[in-house]
Design a protein around this motif. Structure first.
Motif, mmCIF file in Angstrom:
data_model
loop_
_atom_site.group_PDB
_atom_site.id
_atom_site.type_symbol
_atom_site.label_atom_id
_atom_site.label_comp_id
_atom_site.label_asym_id
_atom_site.label_seq_id
_atom_site.Cartn_x
_atom_site.Cartn_y
_atom_site.Cartn_z
ATOM 1 N N LEU A 1 -94.170 -24.399 50.134
ATOM 2 C CA LEU A 1 -93.079 -24.408 50.689
ATOM 3 C C LEU A 1 -92.640 -23.192 51.469
ATOM 4 C CD1 LEU A 1 -92.118 -27.684 49.321
ATOM 5 C CD2 LEU A 1 -92.888 -27.766 51.429
ATOM 6 N N PRO B 1 -97.914 -25.723 53.318
ATOM 7 C CA PRO B 1 -97.865 -26.830 53.187
ATOM 8 C C PRO B 1 -99.210 -27.401 53.189
ATOM 9 C CG PRO B 1 -96.019 -26.678 53.572
ATOM 10 C CD PRO B 1 -96.775 -25.054 54.815
ATOM 11 N N HIS B 2 -99.512 -27.974 54.980
ATOM 12 C CA HIS B 2 -100.286 -29.166 54.646
ATOM 13 C C HIS B 2 -101.923 -29.316 54.285
ATOM 14 C CE1 HIS B 2 -99.705 -26.948 58.849
ATOM 15 N NE2 HIS B 2 -101.108 -27.450 58.929
ATOM 16 N N ILE C 1 -102.991 -28.934 50.453
ATOM 17 C CA ILE C 1 -103.198 -30.224 49.922
ATOM 18 C C ILE C 1 -104.602 -30.489 50.885
ATOM 19 C CG2 ILE C 1 -102.051 -31.865 52.258
ATOM 20 C CD1 ILE C 1 -101.329 -33.919 50.027
ATOM 21 N N CYS D 1 -103.977 -36.642 55.236
ATOM 22 C CA CYS D 1 -105.518 -34.468 55.482
ATOM 23 C C CYS D 1 -106.744 -35.699 55.154
ATOM 24 C CB CYS D 1 -105.506 -33.926 54.826
ATOM 25 S SG CYS D 1 -105.500 -34.709 52.842
#
Lengths: 438, 302, 291
Positions: free
Chosen positions: C85, C105-106, C109, C138
């Motif tokens: 972030l 961020p994506h 994860i 994801c």
């Protein structure tokens, strides 16, 4: 308490009276005074009833509010009772039966509508029906961005415009038939959506609103000024593009052309609804709603927010582009004036009124906002022309927008979740207090 | 040179309107779409006041005085409009989702625009000729640029109001409260600041500035029409974003820059696309600096 | 987009799932000292404010590692840097031997690091079940075409996702609330739901940001049990917490932050009597932190 409310609404009325007096209350009347040879135009100031009327409306609303509050409490209590009953079962079955019956009736009415009554009456209603379905399509498309993904797009009409122009130009210059045209128009609007989205979707929500608004205006200016391609304000010649839907002979031999468009638009609506419902209940649809609810958390949960927002833009633009193609094919002749900012606002109003994110709501909102002004197109101008003498030739479109604006504000204040709220959106938009108190 | 100067005048007007957007945005984090309409209402109010004064025979007494009176009327009534708009359409929604007040603002803008159209008609209303003449007829020609008194008045008036606003924001208690509220509304209210009043004052000041801009532009462009506010508001907002929204000096810089870009675009490229340049600049600037020219990086606290 | 090879199916290892599973399970609980996350001289500055300054952390596989420190010590900033972030001002983050500094961020994860938030950030307008399903995002591949045409693959994936989410809800004892609005859950349940949502992403490292904040003693005990249970499922946990009972009760190692800098690290017993820690928390005189 009642007395204080009375006082408040009276004061509000007086305030509105003062506020609107200079603009709505003082009118000018121009009279020609002929003295001998020369005639001069003499301006005379007149008093108008407008502000008094508005103040009266405000006061009446205040009074009504006095009565509405306790009434609302009663309605709320009754509906809670009903909900408790239905939760116990039994009631549920009846509700389902009634709902199913209503649905059936609506379906039968919608399907058989083009075959009612005389030829002339039918044509009128069928044309109206086509317009309604077109706007339903637009509202469904916009619902993807506003309702699901939570992106306020204020230049939606641009995609409609692109679809219409791309199809019209290609069909005149290259003889593009309707069916592939539908796809081409949708795709080109989609591409425009992606091109717009890539720079602007990284921005905060309210910047996005203004950028899309600017985009809508830019597209319209382009259409006005690229005279060699679009014909500018004169519009494109019509003879080549209208009435060229290729359909099997058994259809084209039957009912008149406007009925074709009625069923064409209806079919498009049905297909789009089915597909959107599937999308809504998928990984993609969940990701969209997650973005609307909390973008940072959505990102942290592995959603590529940027990509999904562009996707929402592209799909929403595709629907508008298709609607544009149908619009162009049906109407045959149009100018850039058909794609003003007002249309964007109208479609936003449809989505909001019906209920953001709710497919049945959006359909109802679009139909209502198109049908109500249509139904009122005679009585209100008559009323207005007696009270606003300056506006003798006020048409329906003139007061329509003022009312839409008012509706948007009132809806946001009193029922932000819309008439038929989406299962999800109602909580997002602020119904929660009511639920918590249960 | 000439077009640069014209751009400067136009830009000064954008800056005045942009201030209203930026102030409201700084405090409420929302775009007050109705602001452009308030600007347009200001123009109409001055026209109506002037024709009223003429009809009552005051025009014969003193033309400049009448102009000042109409300016004052426009500013006061627009301030009242701004106040009312906030109370009616935004205040009930302060706790809601970001989209809700934004839509309400769009609705308010549409409503006001069409209300004026219903009240004053679709045709443009002329600014009374004799009043305009007073300022436009006097021209100077320094450095080979044709300048009339009105243009100087616009520049001077804008400057004056900017200075006053700056003093207000930095020197008065109310100004301090405004800055505190724009930092953190909740904390400000805990510190004993009446947030509702601060917001109302913000709307009142912003609307009064817009009204002044409306009156001056109405003189400059000879007439006004109900749909002028929408485009001017859009461009002023663009200016506010250009300079970094929420930032008062930024709004001024953005406004001037936008005015100059526009007139250069008209001069160098084509006048047909006059209204498009602003958006192209907007998109370009946002691409490079999403927070605007003078905007600062705000950490998104998670 | 999902790395398939390190997928570990703790909660759901039925054989009839659509998503391919890895047969081998390389790590076992008792195989310590392999670093999973290595943070070297991480700094994050906001203008002149040094929120985090040259922090080193090494979290071993299977550990429960706690980061404590007074308010504003930069704990959450570290989390935000780890999960992408924030872009760190300086320093490196290595996860499973791979440099993930500055990853979006994506993507973070997807690599296997999931988090919860200090001020709960659920998707309030979605149901409890849907919230967990979003967590699986994801680990799914379904696109627009699949959803529109409702291909068999997409359907299977969807039902796999729903069943898995239900398992996770059972794991955090929220199965009875699956159809409720996330927003309407009581506070403690919201915290647990956030954990379930993070678990849905099948992380190797779970980042919990003050999970016990605002919980009553009973809820806190439940939470401690839950965290230990998650650890037995072969997951590493990085924890920010103020609640000393939780921190001292479950963590293997503790790092203490003050003014953005790490002032101590060690086992709970070591940290408790470290003079610098005591000073940061209590002032000079006391000898040990009372638990």
């Amino acid at each position: 308490m009642y007395l204080s409310r009375l006082k408040t609404s009276f004061l509000a009325a007086v305030w509105i009276l003062i506020l609107t007096f200079p603009l709505a209350g003082i009118g000018t009347r121009e009279t020609k005074v002929v003295t001998g040879e020369e005639s001069t135009i003499k301006q005379e100031l007149v008093l108008r009833s407008g502000p008094f009327l508005l103040a009266g409306v405000v006061f009446a609303c205040g009074l009504l509010w006095l009565g509405v509050k306790p009434l609302g409490r009663v309605i709320h209590a009754v509906s809670r009772r009903a909900r408790n009953l239905s939760a116990r079962g039994g009631f549920m079955i009846w509700k389902r039966v009634v709902l199913a019956g209503l649905m059936l009736a609506v379906i039968v009415a919608v399907l058989s509508m083009p075959f009612w009554g005389s030829e002339r009456a039918m044509r009128k209603y069928v044309d109206l029906g086509v317009e309604v379905w077109l706007y339903v399509l637009l509202a469904l498309g916009l619902n993807i961005t506003i309702g699901w993904t939570g992106l306020l797009v204020l230049g939606y009409v641009a995609f409609f415009c692109i679809g219409a122009y791309v199809y019209a130009i290609l069909s005149i210059q290259c003889g593009l038939p309707f069916w592939p045209g539908l796809l081409v128009g949708g795709l080109s609007a989609s591409i425009a959506g992606i091109l717009l989205g890539i720079p602007s979707l990284r921005l905060r929500g309210d910047y996005l609103a203004i950028v899309t608004l600017g985009f809508g205006e830019t597209i319209r200016y382009l259409m006005q000024n690229l005279k060699s391609v679009t014909g500018g304000m004169q519009g494109l010649p019509n003879q080549d593009i209208s009435g060229t839907i290729a359909v099997p002979a058994w259809i084209s031999d039957g009912p008149p052309r406007s009925v074709h468009y009625y069923f064409l638009t209806l079919t498009l609506v049905v297909i789009v609804v089915l597909l959107l419902r599937r999308l809504n209940n998928s990984r993609i649809g969940r990701a969209w709603v997650a973005i609307r609810e909390d973008e940072v958390a959505a990102q942290a949960m592995g959603i590529n927010t940027f990509k999904l927002k562009v996707l929402a833009f592209a799909l929403s633009a595709f629907v508008a582009g298709m609607a544009g193609v149908v619009f162009a094919a049906r109407i045959g002749y149009f100018t850039p004036d058909a794609f003003k900012f007002e249309t964007s606002v109208l479609v936003v109003a449809m989505v909001i009124l019906g209920g953001m994110g709710s497919i049945p709501g959006v359909i109802a909102g679009a139909a209502l906002l198109w049908l109500i002004p249509w139904a009122l197109r005679d009585p209100i101008p008559r009323f207005l022309s007696t009270h606003f003498p300056a506006m003798e030739n006020v048409g329906i479109e003139d007061y329509q927008l003022a009312i839409f604006g008012g509706i948007l504000v009132l809806m946001m204040i009193f029922r932000p979740q819309g008439l038929i709220p989406s299962r999800r959106a109602s909580y997002e938009m602020g119904l929660e207090e009511e639920e918590e108190s249960r | 040179m000439q077009s640069l100067f014209n751009g400067l005048v136009q830009g000064a007007v954008y800056a005045l309107i942009a201030l209203g957007y930026t102030m409201v945005y700084g405090i409420l984090r929302m775009i007050n779409f109705a602001h452009g309409e308030v600007y347009m209402i200001g123009a109409y109010l001055s026209v109506v006041t002037l024709s009223l004064l003429t009809a009552l025979g005051f025009a014969a007494v003193s033309v400049p005085l009448c102009l000042l009176v109409s300016l004052a009327v426009a500013m006061v009534f627009c301030a009242a409009h701004g106040f009312t708009v906030e109370r009616a359409a935004y205040k009930p929604l302060r706790q809601s989702h970001l989209l809700v007040p934004l839509i309400s603002a769009v609705g308010m803008s549409t409503f006001l625009q069409n209300y004026v159209m219903l009240a004053q008609g679709k045709a443009p209303r002329d600014f009374p000729h004799e009043f305009r003449e007073l300022l436009v007829s006097r021209t100077f020609e320094p450095f080979g640029v044709r300048v009339n008194l009105l243009e100087l008045v616009i520049l001077g008036g804008t400057l004056l109001m900017l200075v006053l606003l700056h003093l207000f924001v930095t020197r008065t208690n109310m100004g301090k409260a405004m800055r505190a509220t724009s930092q953190d509304m909740k904390m400000a209210s805990l510190a004993g600041i009446n947030v509702d009043r601060v917001i109302s004052v913000t709307f009142v000041i912003g609307s009064a500035l817009a009204a002044a801009a409306g009156v001056m532009v109405c003189m400059y462009e000879k007439n006004t029409c109900f749909d002028r506010g929408y485009l001017a508001g859009l461009k002023a907002f663009t200016a506010a974003v250009l300079g970094g929204i929420g930032n008062l000096p930024g709004a001024v810089v953005g406004g001037l820059l936008l005015g100059i870009v526009e007139s250069l675009g008209i001069w160098l490229l084509s006048p047909d696309y006059k209204d498009v340049y602003a958006f192209i600049v907007l998109i370009l600037v946002l691409l490079v600096r999403p927070t605007g020219l003078l905007g600062e990086q705000v950490a998104d606290k998670s | 987009m999902c790395p398939g090879h390190d997928r570990r199916e703790f909660f759901f290892s039925g054989t009839n799932t659509a998503v391919p599973q890895d047969a081998q399970n390389p790590t076992t609980v008792a195989q310590p000292a392999r670093p999973l996350l290595e943070v070297t001289s991480l700094s994050k500055h906001f203008g002149g404010l040094k929120a985090v300054e040259a922090v080193d952390l090494t979290v071993n596989e299977g550990a429960i590692f706690a980061v404590i420190g007074p308010n504003g010590a930069g704990k959450t900033t570290i989390f935000n840097c780890l999960t992408g972030l924030y872009a760190p001002t300086a320093g490196r983050v290595r996860f499973k031997g791979r440099d993930i500094t500055g990853l979006k961020p994506h993507k973070v994860i997807a690599v296997g690091m999931a988090r919860t938030f200090q001020n709960i950030r659920l998707f309030g307008g979605m149901t409890v079940l849907e919230n967990v399903m979003v967590g699986t995002h994801c680990r799914m591949t379904g696109g627009v075409a699949g959803a529109l045409l409702r291909t068999p693959g997409a359907k299977r994936e969807e039902s796999w996702c729903a069943r898995r989410a239900m398992r996770l809800l059972e794991f955090v004892k929220l199965e009875g609330m699956a159809d409720q609005w996330a927003r309407n859950l009581p506070y403690g349940s919201q915290r647990r739901l956030e954990i379930a949502r993070a678990l849905a992403a099948e992380p190797d490292l779970l980042l919990l940001d003050e999970p016990a904040a605002g919980m009553n003693p009973a809820e806190t005990d439940e939470l401690m049990k839950l965290i230990l249970q998650i650890r037995t499922r072969n997951m590493t946990i990085l924890l920010i917490e103020h609640h000393m009972k939780v921190v001292m009760g479950i963590s293997d190692r503790i790092a203490v932050l003050d003014y953005g800098m790490k002032i101590a690290e060690g086992t709970p017993a070591e940290v408790r009597c470290n003079p610098r820690v005591v000073e940061a928390y209590l002032g000079k005189d006391d000898a040990c932190l009372e638990i």
